[in-house]
Design a protein around this motif. Structure first.
Motif, short mmCIF file in Angstrom:
data_model
loop_
_atom_site.label_atom_id
_atom_site.label_comp_id
_atom_site.label_asym_id
_atom_site.label_seq_id
_atom_site.Cartn_x
_atom_site.Cartn_y
_atom_site.Cartn_z
N ALA A 168 -12.59 4.06 7.92
CA ALA A 168 -12.04 5.33 7.37
C ALA A 168 -12.92 6.32 7.93
O ALA A 168 -14.04 6.04 8.23
N GLY A 172 -8.76 -6.82 6.72
CA GLY A 172 -8.68 -8.05 5.68
C GLY A 172 -7.98 -9.18 6.48
O GLY A 172 -7.69 -10.26 6.22
N LEU A 200 -7.26 -0.18 -3.27
CA LEU A 200 -6.63 0.44 -4.28
C LEU A 200 -5.33 0.91 -3.72
O LEU A 200 -4.62 1.46 -4.26
N VAL A 239 -3.85 14.96 -3.70
CA VAL A 239 -3.04 13.88 -3.01
C VAL A 239 -1.54 13.98 -3.28
O VAL A 239 -1.09 13.97 -4.51
N PRO A 240 -0.70 14.53 -2.24
CA PRO A 240 0.61 14.53 -2.36
C PRO A 240 1.41 13.35 -2.73
O PRO A 240 0.97 12.20 -2.34
N ASP A 281 0.83 -0.97 0.02
CA ASP A 281 0.10 -0.12 -0.04
C ASP A 281 0.90 1.32 -0.09
O ASP A 281 2.15 1.11 -0.40
N SER A 282 0.49 2.29 0.56
CA SER A 282 1.28 3.53 0.38
C SER A 282 1.91 3.80 1.66
O SER A 282 2.27 5.03 2.06
N GLY A 300 -0.94 -1.97 5.70
CA GLY A 300 -1.89 -3.15 5.83
C GLY A 300 -1.70 -4.38 4.40
O GLY A 300 -2.12 -5.30 4.58
N VAL A 301 -1.06 -3.81 3.58
CA VAL A 301 -0.80 -4.48 2.48
C VAL A 301 0.60 -4.72 2.17
O VAL A 301 1.42 -3.82 1.90
N ALA A 320 -17.47 -4.21 -3.32
CA ALA A 320 -16.66 -3.55 -2.63
C ALA A 320 -15.29 -2.96 -3.19
O ALA A 320 -14.62 -1.92 -2.69
N GLY A 338 -3.85 2.59 1.61
CA GLY A 338 -3.53 2.52 3.04
C GLY A 338 -2.36 3.18 3.38
O GLY A 338 -1.21 2.93 2.61
N VAL A 339 -2.11 3.67 4.38
CA VAL A 339 -0.94 4.09 5.02
C VAL A 339 -0.22 3.89 6.17
O VAL A 339 0.66 4.33 6.74
N ILE A 364 -8.72 7.51 -4.91
CA ILE A 364 -7.53 6.34 -4.94
C ILE A 364 -8.02 5.30 -3.80
O ILE A 364 -7.14 4.48 -3.35
C1 LIG Z 1 -3.24 11.10 0.03
C2 LIG Z 1 -3.98 10.06 1.16
C3 LIG Z 1 -4.79 10.94 1.82
C4 LIG Z 1 -5.90 9.95 2.74
N1 LIG Z 1 -6.96 10.43 3.34
C5 LIG Z 1 -7.78 9.78 4.11
C6 LIG Z 1 -9.01 10.36 4.83
O1 LIG Z 1 -9.20 11.51 4.52
N2 LIG Z 1 -9.64 9.52 5.69
C7 LIG Z 1 -9.19 8.21 5.72
O2 LIG Z 1 -9.83 7.46 6.39
N3 LIG Z 1 -8.16 7.65 5.02
C8 LIG Z 1 -7.30 8.36 4.32
N4 LIG Z 1 -6.30 7.83 3.69
C9 LIG Z 1 -6.10 6.43 3.77
C10 LIG Z 1 -6.59 5.31 3.15
O3 LIG Z 1 -7.13 6.26 1.77
C11 LIG Z 1 -8.05 4.73 3.50
O4 LIG Z 1 -7.24 3.98 4.70
C12 LIG Z 1 -8.45 3.86 2.62
O5 LIG Z 1 -9.71 3.58 3.58
C13 LIG Z 1 -7.88 2.53 1.99
O6 LIG Z 1 -8.62 1.91 1.00
P1 LIG Z 1 -7.86 1.30 -0.04
O7 LIG Z 1 -9.17 0.63 -0.98
O8 LIG Z 1 -7.08 1.83 -0.72
O9 LIG Z 1 -7.24 0.09 0.63
P2 LIG Z 1 -6.14 -0.62 0.47
O10 LIG Z 1 -4.77 0.36 1.14
O11 LIG Z 1 -6.11 -1.53 -0.56
O12 LIG Z 1 -5.99 -1.78 1.79
C14 LIG Z 1 -6.08 -1.07 3.19
C15 LIG Z 1 -6.44 -2.45 4.08
O13 LIG Z 1 -7.75 -2.88 4.06
C16 LIG Z 1 -7.61 -4.16 3.65
N5 LIG Z 1 -8.75 -4.56 2.61
C17 LIG Z 1 -8.88 -3.58 1.27
N6 LIG Z 1 -9.92 -3.98 0.87
C18 LIG Z 1 -10.33 -4.86 1.35
C19 LIG Z 1 -11.87 -5.90 1.41
N7 LIG Z 1 -12.62 -5.60 0.19
N8 LIG Z 1 -11.95 -6.67 2.28
C20 LIG Z 1 -11.12 -6.75 3.35
N9 LIG Z 1 -10.12 -6.20 3.43
C21 LIG Z 1 -9.49 -5.15 2.61
C22 LIG Z 1 -6.32 -4.47 3.14
O14 LIG Z 1 -5.86 -5.82 3.14
C23 LIG Z 1 -5.43 -3.56 4.10
O15 LIG Z 1 -5.14 -4.11 5.12
C24 LIG Z 1 -5.49 8.52 2.60
C25 LIG Z 1 -4.52 7.82 2.18
C26 LIG Z 1 -3.47 8.71 1.51
C27 LIG Z 1 -2.62 8.12 0.55
#
Ligand SMILES: Cc1cc2nc3c(=O)[nH]c(=O)nc-3n(C[C@H](O)[C@H](O)[C@H](O)COP(=O)(O)OP(=O)(O)OC[C@H]3O[C@@H](n4cnc5c(N)ncnc54)[C@H](O)[C@@H]3O)c2cc1C
Length: 470
Positions: free
Chosen positions: A154, A205, A77, A322-323, A28-29, A84-85, A116, A80-81, A143
């Motif tokens: 979130a 996850g 996508l 998104v920085p 992830d990120s 988690g991945v 999802a 995550g920061v 993203i």
């Molecule tokens: C620039 C930036 C800004 C952000 N702003 C916010 C914000 O305002 N608020 C906020 O809450 N977060 C924010 N985040 C964090 C991130 O976007 C969130 O945590 C988001 O919910 C992650 O979603 P994702 O689909 O990218 O998950 P991923 O990064 O792909 O996965 C995150 C975790 O969830 C698990 N997972 C993903 N999908 C599933 C699924 N379908 N079933 C079971 N497990 C799963 C993965 O295994 C991993 O552990 C930000 C991140 C960045 C980089």
């Protein structure tokens, strides 16, 4: 072999083994993973990536991986920061990107159901086309996936009025590690035993795969307007926010920046040495008008001077930017953000302790914070640190020291270690401070009951078992 079995049950086109697919979904990120890429040491690749397109595909993947004891890592996508991945060479990455259907938008009951894997901004566009909105606006909406929001618990930027994902979700569908499906009922509330949605909310996850999500959406607001106020200190601003919220006003956006961030984020709208409180009101026009007057009245009574409302417009225009950190890393600079939460009487002392602790980390360039989610009983804080250690090879150690500084200040100050980014790998060992030994033991019991083989996203969220000599 797991790849052959996955190809047999899913069809070869849903099982990707080429290097680009595996490389693009192996992390992830999380900053340490990005640093590893910048150093070209890279994180390992998984053995394959699967792209299910139906619920039954997900069930098949879960059953195959459980039988093969292959670590299964869900991937939304990758925004995550918290780490988690992250994969090992025998991992299977479950990329939810092909599960991207809008299942149903119900304009009478105001519900919207998605696979999802739907991208957040696509979900919002689909409901907006029907005159509705999600009300869940993480900065990362473009993203991140709907399932990722649930898996990480979130919070969106409009949460102060609309709540976070746990308040907006109506029901979910998930595949448990034993291959069984749960689907919670679509009902506005239930007194039907423990709420099973909460097993999956924030489970990252480790307890199953979220496959479908139904949100309770909103009509688009009749009116939106912004306001801003100068606050002389963080404590002054916290007092204003507390008064606003405890008197019963609930602007969806209520953000307070310290003096460092006010200048960095708002330039001409900032005033040297002061902090900035930025407010966005929206909803039915009559309520918005009353709230604008009420909030301005409280600010005036408490000595917060009006600032240009253009500060709020500026924030609205920039809010989904998104920085990227690559350029910083190349220059030997490491940076990140850390969000925590605390009751009103604890938030000021934690702010000061964390900023002081960050300031003492060798190589620190900036330590600052803002709040972005307000509650009747408290507030979140969102710290940003930027550091350049003398030696490039110390970047990760400096990063970890900054994190330890904020986590320690939060735990010692009685706050909560994460407001909305989750636990992942970076906060895993701090979870004991939050849940206590009893809470961690309960979480481990739940994990053992649902996933006795331990193949669902190992290494995430749940702290290692303590050894006898600890
Ligand atoms: C620039 C930036 C800004 C952000 N702003 C916010 C914000 O305002 N608020 C906020 O809450 N977060 C924010 N985040 C964090 C991130 O976007 C969130 O945590 C988001 O919910 C992650 O979603 P994702 O689909 O990218 O998950 P991923 O990064 O792909 O996965 C995150 C975790 O969830 C698990 N997972 C993903 N999908 C599933 C699924 N379908 N079933 C079971 N497990 C799963 C993965 O295994 C991993 O552990 C930000 C991140 C960045 C980089």
């Amino acid at each position: 072999m797991v790849i052959d079995e996955l190809r047999r049950v899913l069809g070869a086109d849903k099982v990707l083994t080429d290097e680009a697919s595996r490389a693009g979904r192996r992390r992830d990120s999380w900053v340490p993973s990005q640093l590893a890429d910048a150093d070209r040491s890279g994180e390992p690749l998984p053995c394959c990536v699967v792209r299910p397109s139906t619920l039954s595909d997900v069930i098949d993947v879960v059953n195959v991986c459980r039988a093969a004891r292959a670590p299964l890592v869900p991937f939304g996508l990758g925004s995550g920061v918290c780490g988690g991945v992250l994969v090992s060479a025998d991992s299977v990455v479950l990329d939810m990107g092909a599960m991207n259907r809008v299942r149903e938008i119900d304009t009478h009951n105001l519900t919207a159901s998605f696979d999802a894997g739907v991208r957040g901004s696509d979900a919002e566009a689909q409901v907006q086309a029907r005159g509705l909105m999600l009300g869940h606006y993480p900065q990362s909406i473009g993203i991140s996936s709907v399932g990722g929001w649930v898996a990480t618990r979130a919070a969106g930027q409009f949460s102060t009025a609309y709540g976070s994902i746990e308040d907006i979700i109506l029901s979910l569908e998930a595949v448990l590690p034993n291959g069984e499906v749960i689907e919670t009922r679509r009902t506005p509330r239930a007194s039907s035993g423990p709420d099973l949605r909460h097993l999956l909310l924030g489970s990252e996850g480790t307890l199953g795969v979220v496959t479908g999500v139904t949100l309770s959406v909103r009509r688009l607001p009749e009116k939106r307007t912004g306001a801003a106020f100068f606050v002389r200190s963080m404590d002054d601003g916290f007092a204003v926010q507390r008064e606003i919220l405890q008197r019963g006003f609930q602007p969806p956006v209520l953000r307070q920046y310290d003096a460092v961030e006010s200048e960095r984020m708002f330039g001409a709208y900032a005033r040297s040495g002061d902090g900035l409180l930025v407010v966005v009101h929206e909803g039915p026009a009559a309520r918005v008008d009353a709230e604008v007057a009420g909030v301005a009245g409280i600010a005036a009574q408490m000595g917060a001077e009006p600032a240009s409302a253009k500060a709020a417009d500026h924030w609205l225009a920039e809010r989904n930017h998104v920085p990227t950190f690559g350029q910083f890393f190349e220059n030997g600079i490491v940076l990140d953000t850390i969000e925590i939460a605390a009751l009103w009487d604890k938030v000021g002392p934690i702010y000061r302790a964390a900023i002081a602790a960050l300031g003492a980390v060798p190589g620190i360039l900036t330590a600052s914070a803002h709040s972005s989610h307000g509650y009747r009983s408290g507030l979140n804080l969102y710290f940003t640190f930027v550091a350049r250690p003398e030696e490039r090879s110390d970047m990760k150690a400096t990063y970890l020291e900054c994190w330890r500084s904020v986590m320690r200040a939060t735990v010692e100050g009685g706050g909560g270690i994460s407001h909305h980014h989750g636990i992942g790998r970076i906060r895993r060992e701090w979870l004991r401070s939050e849940l206590g030994d009893g809470g961690v033991a309960l979480l481990r019991t739940v994990k053992q009951a649902l996933d006795p083989d331990g193949f669902m996203n190992p290494g995430v969220l749940i702290p290692e078992e303590r050894t006898n000599d600890e």
